[in-house]
Design an enzyme around this catalytic site. Structure first.
Site, PDB file in Angstrom:
ATOM      1  N   ASP A   1      32.357   7.934 -27.729  1.00 45.37           N
ATOM      2  CA  ASP A   1      32.479   9.334 -27.308  1.00 45.37           C
ATOM      3  C   ASP A   1      33.243   9.374 -25.987  1.00 45.37           C
ATOM      4  OD1 ASP A   1      31.162  12.227 -27.841  1.00 45.37           O
ATOM      5  OD2 ASP A   1      31.312  11.845 -25.691  1.00 45.37           O
TER       6      ASP A   1
ATOM      7  N   ASP B   1      44.766  16.637 -26.752  1.00 41.15           N
ATOM      8  CA  ASP B   1      45.180  16.076 -28.049  1.00 41.15           C
ATOM      9  C   ASP B   1      45.934  14.764 -27.861  1.00 41.15           C
ATOM     10  OD1 ASP B   1      44.027  18.236 -29.254  1.00 41.15           O
ATOM     11  OD2 ASP B   1      45.911  19.310 -29.619  1.00 41.15           O
TER      12      ASP B   1
ATOM     13  N   GLU C   1      35.370  14.746 -30.260  1.00 38.79           N
ATOM     14  CA  GLU C   1      35.857  13.589 -29.508  1.00 38.79           C
ATOM     15  C   GLU C   1      35.059  12.331 -29.820  1.00 38.79           C
ATOM     16  OE1 GLU C   1      33.011  15.850 -26.719  1.00 38.79           O
ATOM     17  OE2 GLU C   1      34.446  16.293 -28.304  1.00 38.79           O
TER      18      GLU C   1
ATOM     19  N   ASN D   1      40.043  18.992 -21.165  1.00 39.63           N
ATOM     20  CA  ASN D   1      40.731  20.107 -21.815  1.00 39.63           C
ATOM     21  C   ASN D   1      40.863  21.308 -20.881  1.00 39.63           C
ATOM     22  OD1 ASN D   1      41.488  19.188 -24.379  1.00 39.63           O
ATOM     23  ND2 ASN D   1      39.432  19.491 -25.201  1.00 39.63           N
TER      24      ASN D   1
END
Length: 464
Positions: A290, A307, A333, A298
């Site tokens: 993770d 991304d 993620e 983000n």
């Protein structure tokens, strides 16, 4: 068929034969009439005229036979050659139809290559063949198969479209091994090679190469070009259909962003590997990954950067795995790596390697990038495949609770040396809460161990 001998006929050979037969028949008739009239001639002058007429008819018939027969035989020979050529062309067309029918049943490139190789060997004997197809990115052509290719003209395994005149022009190109000939940049050796781009649906799908080492190679290839073009056209449709099926299959099995396998494929692969491990008595490990503070990345840098980080993380993971290992995007993620025939200790070492490589991406993006890892294995952690991911997820939870950017084994187990070292190291990008409670590596190890012992009651789907 025209049964009227004197009727109209559009066939030049038959008309010529009719004229010669009529003329020969007339000459013979005149000769017979003159012979019959000879006995009724009562004067020497009349008998001489009749004799001349009879002799002239015989000469005319002989001349027609002498000069007309060879021409007729030559015309008949040409007609037979035309018929044989037409028969050979019909056989070629039938073989092409059969090839097209077989290609429609091809499940992949191996099947299509087998059909193409058999067709080239049958229709173009004495010629070598090679097939190139575009890769998924369509930035290069890869050698798919070759047949009877001469070692004097080695083939490149990969060709860039910019290196090939046939692909740049969209037309056939002849690479002749002679002075002054314009050859492609990828051409090797001294063989004369005919290159044919394969186009379907308005797009080039690949390239077919036909080569020969014969002295009159240029003439031989010029003669074989129409048939080779027909073979390339038939093959191009098959390559297009196979590429479309591969694309749909990839979309059904892989995550479009990272290129990793999706969760559906992961479940099937995990069940398959677990069955193999149970039958053979081997190990099976799972690493749950993770990305730390991904939402914060983000928010600060935008989803495009997020991304890109996900893609590079996936690439980093794949570069460190064996061909038999499976990497999947578990969700968001979270990523999952399945390691067949790998014990818990080896899986922890692999996870530590992945952790270090992912953390090294921070320099590339000038951002704090790290990941937490939870590791579990069969039979080291459990003997039930249904509990493998649950234990790996619980270990991941403890890695995030213990300060992130670390590798943690399944709950209830002592920390191996490598995992203890990872757990003791509070990364530079750990959470503020973990930093406030950090008082040295010993305290960190005790905290991680205590969290590990209490993780059995943690919900398996928790993500911090």
């Amino acid at each position: 068929m025209n049964h009227n001998f004197l009727g109209r006929n559009d066939d030049p050979l038959e008309r010529a034969l009719q004229r010669r037969v009529l003329m020969a028949s007339a000459a013979v008739a005149i000769m017979v009439i003159a012979h019959l009239a000879h006995r009724f001639a009562d004067t020497s002058e009349l008998r001489m005229i009749v004799g001349v007429v009879e002799f002239g008819g015989a000469i005319t018939a002989m001349l027609l036979l002498l000069f007309g027969a060879p021409q007729s035989l030559r015309a008949l020979r040409e007609r037979r050659e035309d018929a044989e050529r037409a028969h050979a062309e019909r056989k070629q067309i039938n073989h092409l139809f059969r090839m097209t029918e077989m290609l429609q049943s091809a499940n992949g490139y191996p099947d299509a290559n087998a059909v193409l190789g058999a067709t080239i060997e049958l229709l173009l004997p004495g010629f070598g063949g090679a097939l190139y197809v575009f890769n998924n990115s369509r930035d290069r052509l890869e050698l798919s198969a070759q047949w009877h290719w001469s070692e004097a003209a080695p083939l490149r395994p990969v060709i860039a479209p910019a290196q090939c005149w046939a692909l740049k022009r969209g037309k056939f190109h002849l690479n002749a091994g002679e002075p002054g000939a314009l050859c492609c940049e990828h051409h090797l050796g001294h063989a004369t090679v005919l290159e044919l781009p394969m186009t379907a649906h308005g797009e080039i799908q690949g390239m077919l190469k036909i080569a020969t080492m014969l002295p009159d190679a240029r003439a031989q290839l010029a003669q074989a070009q129409p048939l080779a073009t027909a073979i390339a056209d038939a093959m191009s449709l098959a390559v297009s259909n196979i590429a479309l099926r591969e694309k749909l299959r990839t979309q059904a099995l892989r995550d479009p962003l990272t290129g990793l396998y999706n969760r559906r494929y992961m479940e099937d692969a995990l069940s398959r590997f677990a069955s193999i491990a149970e039958r053979s008595g081997t190990h099976l490990s799972a690493i749950m990954i993770d990305l730390d503070h991904f939402k914060k990345l983000n928010d600060e840098f935008g989803h495009a950067v997020g991304d890109a980080i996900l893609r590079e993380t996936a690439t980093t993971i794949m570069s460190a795995l064996r061909p038999s290992d499976i990497a999947c995007r578990y969700g968001g993620e979270e990523l999952l790596v399945i390691l067949p025939e790998c014990g818990l200790t080896e899986a922890i070492a692999k996870a530590e390697t992945l952790r270090e490589r992912i953390e090294a991406l921070s320099t590339t993006h000038d951002a704090a990038i790290s990941a937490s890892f939870g590791v579990a294995a069969i039979p080291d952690s459990t003997r039930v495949v249904a509990d493998l991911l649950t234990l790996a997820d619980a270990a991941l939870y403890q890695a995030k609770e213990g300060g992130r950017n670390r590798v943690v084994p399944p709950p209830g187990r002592d920390l191996p040396a490598l995992a203890a070292t990872s757990a003791a190291r509070i990364g530079p990008h750990a959470s503020a809460d973990a930093d406030s409670s950090n008082s040295g590596s010993d305290a960190s190890i005790q905290s991680a161990s205590a969290a590990t012992r209490s993780a059995a009651s943690c919900p398996s789907g928790v993500s911090v």
